[in-house]
Design a protein around this motif. Sequence first.
Motif, PDB file in Angstrom:
ATOM      1  N   SER A  78       0.808  -1.194   0.000  1.00  0.00           N
ATOM      2  CA  SER A  78       0.000   0.000   0.000  1.00  0.00           C
ATOM      3  C   SER A  78       0.835   1.233   0.000  1.00  0.00           C
ATOM      4  O   SER A  78       1.818   1.316  -0.660  1.00  0.00           O
ATOM      5  CB  SER A  78      -1.066  -0.037   1.065  1.00  0.00           C
ATOM      6  OG  SER A  78      -0.671  -0.664   2.204  1.00  0.00           O
ATOM      7  N   LYS A 115     -16.080   6.949  -4.604  1.00  0.00           N
ATOM      8  CA  LYS A 115     -16.549   5.601  -4.933  1.00  0.00           C
ATOM      9  C   LYS A 115     -16.186   5.273  -6.375  1.00  0.00           C
ATOM     10  O   LYS A 115     -16.560   5.997  -7.290  1.00  0.00           O
ATOM     11  CB  LYS A 115     -18.065   5.497  -4.736  1.00  0.00           C
ATOM     12  CG  LYS A 115     -18.515   5.616  -3.293  1.00  0.00           C
ATOM     13  CD  LYS A 115     -20.014   5.470  -3.154  1.00  0.00           C
ATOM     14  CE  LYS A 115     -20.472   4.062  -3.482  1.00  0.00           C
ATOM     15  NZ  LYS A 115     -21.922   3.901  -3.259  1.00  0.00           N
ATOM     16  N   PHE A 171     -14.705  -3.981   6.724  1.00  0.00           N
ATOM     17  CA  PHE A 171     -14.653  -3.136   5.526  1.00  0.00           C
ATOM     18  C   PHE A 171     -15.156  -1.736   5.839  1.00  0.00           C
ATOM     19  O   PHE A 171     -14.506  -0.736   5.505  1.00  0.00           O
ATOM     20  CB  PHE A 171     -15.483  -3.776   4.416  1.00  0.00           C
ATOM     21  CG  PHE A 171     -15.557  -2.952   3.160  1.00  0.00           C
ATOM     22  CD1 PHE A 171     -14.531  -2.995   2.226  1.00  0.00           C
ATOM     23  CD2 PHE A 171     -16.647  -2.125   2.911  1.00  0.00           C
ATOM     24  CE1 PHE A 171     -14.589  -2.238   1.067  1.00  0.00           C
ATOM     25  CE2 PHE A 171     -16.709  -1.364   1.756  1.00  0.00           C
ATOM     26  CZ  PHE A 171     -15.678  -1.422   0.832  1.00  0.00           C
ATOM     27  N   GLU A 174     -12.655   0.196   7.946  1.00  0.00           N
ATOM     28  CA  GLU A 174     -11.476   0.670   7.231  1.00  0.00           C
ATOM     29  C   GLU A 174     -11.814   1.844   6.324  1.00  0.00           C
ATOM     30  O   GLU A 174     -11.069   2.826   6.269  1.00  0.00           O
ATOM     31  CB  GLU A 174     -10.845  -0.471   6.429  1.00  0.00           C
ATOM     32  CG  GLU A 174      -9.561  -0.084   5.746  1.00  0.00           C
ATOM     33  CD  GLU A 174      -8.574  -1.227   5.626  1.00  0.00           C
ATOM     34  OE1 GLU A 174      -7.390  -0.949   5.425  1.00  0.00           O
ATOM     35  OE2 GLU A 174      -8.996  -2.388   5.718  1.00  0.00           O
ATOM     36  N   VAL A 175     -12.934   1.766   5.611  1.00  0.00           N
ATOM     37  CA  VAL A 175     -13.328   2.862   4.724  1.00  0.00           C
ATOM     38  C   VAL A 175     -13.576   4.140   5.527  1.00  0.00           C
ATOM     39  O   VAL A 175     -13.109   5.223   5.171  1.00  0.00           O
ATOM     40  CB  VAL A 175     -14.579   2.482   3.906  1.00  0.00           C
ATOM     41  CG1 VAL A 175     -15.163   3.715   3.210  1.00  0.00           C
ATOM     42  CG2 VAL A 175     -14.231   1.422   2.861  1.00  0.00           C
ATOM     43  N   SER A 179     -11.103   7.436   5.169  1.00  0.00           N
ATOM     44  CA  SER A 179     -11.699   8.649   4.603  1.00  0.00           C
ATOM     45  C   SER A 179     -11.590   9.841   5.542  1.00  0.00           C
ATOM     46  O   SER A 179     -11.751  10.985   5.123  1.00  0.00           O
ATOM     47  CB  SER A 179     -13.174   8.392   4.265  1.00  0.00           C
ATOM     48  OG  SER A 179     -13.928   8.165   5.442  1.00  0.00           O
ATOM     49  N   PHE A 189      -5.434   7.042   1.051  1.00  0.00           N
ATOM     50  CA  PHE A 189      -6.687   6.452   0.566  1.00  0.00           C
ATOM     51  C   PHE A 189      -7.098   7.078  -0.762  1.00  0.00           C
ATOM     52  O   PHE A 189      -7.103   8.291  -0.918  1.00  0.00           O
ATOM     53  CB  PHE A 189      -7.760   6.713   1.630  1.00  0.00           C
ATOM     54  CG  PHE A 189      -9.115   6.153   1.315  1.00  0.00           C
ATOM     55  CD1 PHE A 189      -9.288   4.805   1.041  1.00  0.00           C
ATOM     56  CD2 PHE A 189     -10.233   6.964   1.359  1.00  0.00           C
ATOM     57  CE1 PHE A 189     -10.551   4.285   0.792  1.00  0.00           C
ATOM     58  CE2 PHE A 189     -11.498   6.461   1.117  1.00  0.00           C
ATOM     59  CZ  PHE A 189     -11.665   5.112   0.837  1.00  0.00           C
ATOM     60  N   TYR A 192     -13.091   3.568  -2.776  1.00  0.00           N
ATOM     61  CA  TYR A 192     -13.584   2.223  -2.488  1.00  0.00           C
ATOM     62  C   TYR A 192     -14.748   1.879  -3.401  1.00  0.00           C
ATOM     63  O   TYR A 192     -15.261   2.714  -4.152  1.00  0.00           O
ATOM     64  CB  TYR A 192     -14.030   2.127  -1.027  1.00  0.00           C
ATOM     65  CG  TYR A 192     -15.401   2.705  -0.763  1.00  0.00           C
ATOM     66  CD1 TYR A 192     -16.498   1.876  -0.521  1.00  0.00           C
ATOM     67  CD2 TYR A 192     -15.619   4.082  -0.751  1.00  0.00           C
ATOM     68  CE1 TYR A 192     -17.758   2.395  -0.286  1.00  0.00           C
ATOM     69  CE2 TYR A 192     -16.867   4.610  -0.518  1.00  0.00           C
ATOM     70  CZ  TYR A 192     -17.943   3.764  -0.278  1.00  0.00           C
ATOM     71  OH  TYR A 192     -19.177   4.284  -0.055  1.00  0.00           O
ATOM     72  N   GLU A 194     -18.369  -0.716  -3.065  1.00  0.00           N
ATOM     73  CA  GLU A 194     -19.187  -1.716  -2.374  1.00  0.00           C
ATOM     74  C   GLU A 194     -20.412  -1.953  -3.230  1.00  0.00           C
ATOM     75  O   GLU A 194     -21.273  -1.086  -3.368  1.00  0.00           O
ATOM     76  CB  GLU A 194     -19.573  -1.226  -0.976  1.00  0.00           C
ATOM     77  CG  GLU A 194     -20.284  -2.289  -0.156  1.00  0.00           C
ATOM     78  CD  GLU A 194     -20.475  -1.871   1.289  1.00  0.00           C
ATOM     79  OE1 GLU A 194     -20.699  -2.754   2.125  1.00  0.00           O
ATOM     80  OE2 GLU A 194     -20.406  -0.659   1.574  1.00  0.00           O
ATOM     81  N   ARG A 199     -16.436  -5.997  -2.257  1.00  0.00           N
ATOM     82  CA  ARG A 199     -15.954  -4.933  -1.370  1.00  0.00           C
ATOM     83  C   ARG A 199     -14.495  -4.681  -1.722  1.00  0.00           C
ATOM     84  O   ARG A 199     -13.651  -5.571  -1.588  1.00  0.00           O
ATOM     85  CB  ARG A 199     -16.088  -5.340   0.093  1.00  0.00           C
ATOM     86  CG  ARG A 199     -17.524  -5.557   0.562  1.00  0.00           C
ATOM     87  CD  ARG A 199     -17.557  -5.803   2.061  1.00  0.00           C
ATOM     88  NE  ARG A 199     -18.904  -6.022   2.547  1.00  0.00           N
ATOM     89  CZ  ARG A 199     -19.454  -7.229   2.718  1.00  0.00           C
ATOM     90  NH1 ARG A 199     -18.744  -8.314   2.429  1.00  0.00           N
ATOM     91  NH2 ARG A 199     -20.680  -7.349   3.160  1.00  0.00           N
ATOM     92  N   ILE A 201     -11.127  -1.788  -1.655  1.00  0.00           N
ATOM     93  CA  ILE A 201     -10.500  -0.561  -1.154  1.00  0.00           C
ATOM     94  C   ILE A 201      -9.279  -0.275  -2.024  1.00  0.00           C
ATOM     95  O   ILE A 201      -8.496  -1.184  -2.318  1.00  0.00           O
ATOM     96  CB  ILE A 201     -10.091  -0.710   0.317  1.00  0.00           C
ATOM     97  CG1 ILE A 201     -11.342  -0.785   1.211  1.00  0.00           C
ATOM     98  CG2 ILE A 201      -9.207   0.456   0.765  1.00  0.00           C
ATOM     99  CD1 ILE A 201     -11.053  -1.056   2.670  1.00  0.00           C
TER     100      ILE A 201
END
Length: 433
Positions: A78, A115, A171, A174-175, A179, A189, A192, A194, A199, A201
Amino acid sequence: MKSPAPTTNRRNGSFGHRSTPEHLGYSPTSGHNSSKVSRRNPMAATVMSVIGIFTACFTPPDTNNSKSFVDSEEFKSSSVASEASRSGSHKARGSSRGVSITLHNSIQGEPAIVKFTMEEIFQVTRNFSPSFKIGQGGFGAVYKAKLLNGTVVAVKRAKKSVNEKHLGVEFQSEVQTLSRVEHLNLVKFYGYLEQEDERIIVVEYVPNGTLREHLDCNHGSILDLASRLDIAIDVAHAITYLHMYIDRPLIHRDIKSSNILITEKLRAKVTDFGFSRQAPDIDSGMTHVSTQVKGTAGYLDPEYLRTYQLTEKSDVYSFGVLLVELVTGRRPIEPKFELKERITAKWAMQRFIEGEAISVLDPKLDQTAANSLALEKILELALQCLAPQRQNRPNMKRCAEILWTIRKHYRELSASEFRSFSTSSQRSASTKE
């Protein structure tokens, strides 16, 4: 996504080392010379108390009480540093990606969250091509991808599981966390997705692996003590930011070497926020959050494990284990070692109180005066972080301040050693001539 109820920010101020230290009920490290006597007296009782409770750290809670003990696998690829403020416009953030995106509308004052669409994810991962896969963790598979503007990202895809509720909670956590935060030493970040059972990221990709991989020399070079000190300070800054400098402070709950990503310049980025929880609101009189135990064996706060009471000091305990890991090079639990050395922190603290700290230094590191001094001081800080009762542990801001002092003295002594070595070499060369 359900937004948590807003709380009053009771930790005002911007993060910086000019802040006034918070005074604790015991003395932090001071000066260079720690004698064996000073360690054997006021610290002996603490050390023995720490050693006495270590076994409890590695026993899962009773499953009959519906408590879970979860070991989150490493997310191997990451982020890079993020220096921009999240106060920038959402339009600018979107346009920089070079792909078509939509924005989730703000809810109850929450910042807008980017998104991605499934078509965009399929496009950048080539339909999740196996050739793009770079890792597999407890959350799922990780793919390396490139956005249309050339930005390289890591796409983290949750695995399909019958335990959908468990994965869904992680999930969402973490989102929501990613954010809300923006810090040089936290994973950056991007967005993401969903949609139905998918799901995903998306975070920025860094190619230099995890701290654990570097301690194991998987990247072909030895991580020197100067770099390990820098990494410890980076992690301390990141956790301090989470604990003190966001509107609703957070507890990470899974600080460990495999959740620390290393940049090409050997600096640290903390990642994996699936277990993070909002910290107790002290303005409302809360002292802890009652929650099931989650984390990783070897790093778990024994008080949290015993009482299910989570506080910021649980992260401090994990950080103490990490400090021991940094200077010894060993994993927190080493099953192949003899019994007295299997729990690394217990073994290291015992050797420290016996005045034999140098014996725990990673054998890949040189036993120089500077390394020996830093080792003693880091173990002294680790001892404070590993205190059995949370009220006896420093906060993360204090840990960062102590580490800054250790690094300052380390650099000064290293420079002195280098000058002495250079002078000796010149004299030796003159004599031979």
